[in-house]
Design a protein around this motif. Structure first.
Motif, PDB file in Angstrom:
ATOM      1  N   ALA A  12      42.192  25.951  17.857  1.00  0.00           N
ATOM      2  CA  ALA A  12      43.617  25.638  17.736  1.00  0.00           C
ATOM      3  C   ALA A  12      44.244  26.409  16.585  1.00  0.00           C
ATOM      4  N   ASP A  13      43.503  26.504  15.472  1.00  0.00           N
ATOM      5  CA  ASP A  13      44.006  27.234  14.305  1.00  0.00           C
ATOM      6  C   ASP A  13      44.147  28.726  14.606  1.00  0.00           C
ATOM      7  N   SER A  14      43.175  29.277  15.330  1.00  0.00           N
ATOM      8  CA  SER A  14      43.222  30.700  15.701  1.00  0.00           C
ATOM      9  C   SER A  14      44.404  30.978  16.619  1.00  0.00           C
ATOM     10  N   ARG A  15      44.628  30.081  17.576  1.00  0.00           N
ATOM     11  CA  ARG A  15      45.741  30.266  18.503  1.00  0.00           C
ATOM     12  C   ARG A  15      47.077  30.171  17.777  1.00  0.00           C
ATOM     13  N   GLU A  16      47.147  29.280  16.805  1.00  0.00           N
ATOM     14  CA  GLU A  16      48.380  29.140  16.035  1.00  0.00           C
ATOM     15  C   GLU A  16      48.652  30.405  15.217  1.00  0.00           C
ATOM     16  N   LYS A  17      47.609  30.972  14.644  1.00  0.00           N
ATOM     17  CA  LYS A  17      47.766  32.215  13.871  1.00  0.00           C
ATOM     18  C   LYS A  17      48.218  33.364  14.768  1.00  0.00           C
ATOM     19  N   ILE A  18      47.655  33.425  15.978  1.00  0.00           N
ATOM     20  CA  ILE A  18      48.055  34.467  16.927  1.00  0.00           C
ATOM     21  C   ILE A  18      49.521  34.294  17.316  1.00  0.00           C
ATOM     22  N   ALA A  19      49.903  33.042  17.602  1.00  0.00           N
ATOM     23  CA  ALA A  19      51.290  32.757  17.978  1.00  0.00           C
ATOM     24  C   ALA A  19      52.246  33.096  16.841  1.00  0.00           C
ATOM     25  N   GLN A  20      51.840  32.825  15.604  1.00  0.00           N
ATOM     26  CA  GLN A  20      52.670  33.125  14.450  1.00  0.00           C
ATOM     27  C   GLN A  20      52.802  34.630  14.248  1.00  0.00           C
ATOM     28  N   THR A  21      51.703  35.357  14.464  1.00  0.00           N
ATOM     29  CA  THR A  21      51.725  36.818  14.344  1.00  0.00           C
ATOM     30  C   THR A  21      52.662  37.434  15.382  1.00  0.00           C
ATOM     31  N   ILE A  22      52.603  36.915  16.598  1.00  0.00           N
ATOM     32  CA  ILE A  22      53.493  37.384  17.665  1.00  0.00           C
ATOM     33  C   ILE A  22      54.950  37.148  17.277  1.00  0.00           C
ATOM     34  N   SER A  23      55.224  35.982  16.696  1.00  0.00           N
ATOM     35  CA  SER A  23      56.586  35.658  16.272  1.00  0.00           C
ATOM     36  C   SER A  23      57.082  36.612  15.187  1.00  0.00           C
ATOM     37  N   TYR A  24      56.182  37.002  14.283  1.00  0.00           N
ATOM     38  CA  TYR A  24      56.557  37.939  13.221  1.00  0.00           C
ATOM     39  C   TYR A  24      56.817  39.331  13.797  1.00  0.00           C
ATOM     40  N   LEU A  25      55.914  39.800  14.658  1.00  0.00           N
ATOM     41  CA  LEU A  25      56.024  41.153  15.205  1.00  0.00           C
ATOM     42  C   LEU A  25      57.228  41.310  16.129  1.00  0.00           C
ATOM     43  N   LEU A  26      57.608  40.215  16.788  1.00  0.00           N
ATOM     44  CA  LEU A  26      58.740  40.257  17.719  1.00  0.00           C
ATOM     45  C   LEU A  26      59.925  39.464  17.175  1.00  0.00           C
ATOM     46  N   HIS A  27      60.051  39.474  15.858  1.00  0.00           N
ATOM     47  CA  HIS A  27      61.152  38.773  15.201  1.00  0.00           C
ATOM     48  C   HIS A  27      62.488  39.388  15.629  1.00  0.00           C
ATOM     49  N   PRO A  28      63.516  38.569  15.804  1.00  0.00           N
ATOM     50  CA  PRO A  28      64.815  39.116  16.244  1.00  0.00           C
ATOM     51  C   PRO A  28      65.386  40.175  15.301  1.00  0.00           C
ATOM     52  N   ALA A  29      65.039  40.093  14.021  1.00  0.00           N
ATOM     53  CA  ALA A  29      65.543  41.090  13.064  1.00  0.00           C
ATOM     54  C   ALA A  29      64.964  42.473  13.323  1.00  0.00           C
ATOM     55  N   LEU A  30      63.816  42.526  14.016  1.00  0.00           N
ATOM     56  CA  LEU A  30      63.167  43.811  14.297  1.00  0.00           C
ATOM     57  C   LEU A  30      63.610  44.424  15.622  1.00  0.00           C
ATOM     58  N   MET A  31      64.236  43.639  16.481  1.00  0.00           N
ATOM     59  CA  MET A  31      64.614  44.134  17.803  1.00  0.00           C
ATOM     60  C   MET A  31      65.575  45.329  17.761  1.00  0.00           C
ATOM     61  N   PRO A  32      66.593  45.321  16.898  1.00  0.00           N
ATOM     62  CA  PRO A  32      67.471  46.507  16.827  1.00  0.00           C
ATOM     63  C   PRO A  32      66.714  47.777  16.443  1.00  0.00           C
ATOM     64  N   LEU A  33      65.756  47.656  15.528  1.00  0.00           N
ATOM     65  CA  LEU A  33      64.971  48.820  15.114  1.00  0.00           C
ATOM     66  C   LEU A  33      64.088  49.307  16.254  1.00  0.00           C
ATOM     67  N   TYR A  34      63.396  48.383  16.926  1.00  0.00           N
ATOM     68  CA  TYR A  34      62.553  48.767  18.065  1.00  0.00           C
ATOM     69  C   TYR A  34      63.389  49.478  19.128  1.00  0.00           C
TER      70      TYR A  34
END
Length: 214
Positions: A12-34
């Protein structure tokens, strides 16, 4: 605590870390740059633009959509106007969103002066409308800003291919898949429910599509 319970907690902890990493990498603030990077170096009309001009545009986008909003966020936290950088409550989101909208409008005005940047100019106008709409909605109800951001990018990439100004079909499919992964991550973290996720996608995709069509 037995071995099975410990293993379950670790999973559960590993899945939460993965989900959090995904949220950081696909943060809305990064979408204009991507989106900007894909436009400039993807199969679009921008491929004929000189590299020095492309990097100049990237610099404007980073300054306007990342550094400036981040500076405002630090200031708001220092003044005690927001309680956390994570903007966990609706009240914490209002002022940062308004400031973000101002930064995006500034980015739009700067891009307007660059010859050949019409496509990006249109994108940032659409994004500005979306942020303003999200701010109004957030005042009354919590919506998924993560999904709103990536939905706007998906729609823009699709419309570029549809209108014949570029061929970004592969990028469109990729970001559509990523939007599903991101939505799942936000649900796993308990940040939003299905209604908030769905509303976010409709808001980002809907406003961007309407703006580009008209």
């Amino acid at each position: 605590m037995n071995i099975d319970t410990i293993a379950a907690f670790r999973i559960a902890d590993s899945r939460e870390k993965i989900a959090q990493t995904i949220s950081y990498l696909l943060h809305p603030a990064l979408m204009p740059l991507y989106t900007t990077l894909i436009f400039l170096w993807g199969n679009t009309l921008f491929r004929f633009m000189p590299n020095y001009l492309k990097w100049y545009i990237v610099g404007i986008v980073i300054l306007s959509t990342l550094l400036a909003p981040m500076a405002f966020l630090l200031l708001l936290k220092a003044l005690g106007i927001i309680r956390s950088y994570g903007l966990k409550t609706q009240a914490d989101r209002i002022i940062p969103l308004l400031m973000t909208a101002v930064c995006y409008i500034a980015c739009t005005l700067l891009l307007q002066k660059i010859m050949g940047s019409t496509l990006l100019y249109a994108f940032f106008i659409g994004i500005s409308f979306i942020v303003i709409a999200a701010t109004i909605i957030t005042y009354y109800w919590k919506i998924s800003l993560h999904v709103t951001g990536i939905a706007a990018t998906v729609t823009m990439l699709y419309m570029v291919s549809l209108q014949g100004t570029g061929n970004l079909a592969s990028w469109t499919v990729l970001f559509l898949l990523l939007s599903g992964i991101l939505a799942s991550a936000r649900l796993w973290l308990g940040k939003h429910n299905l209604k908030q996720i769905g509303a976010g996608f409709v808001l980002g995709a809907g406003i961007m599509a309407i703006w580009l069509i008209i």
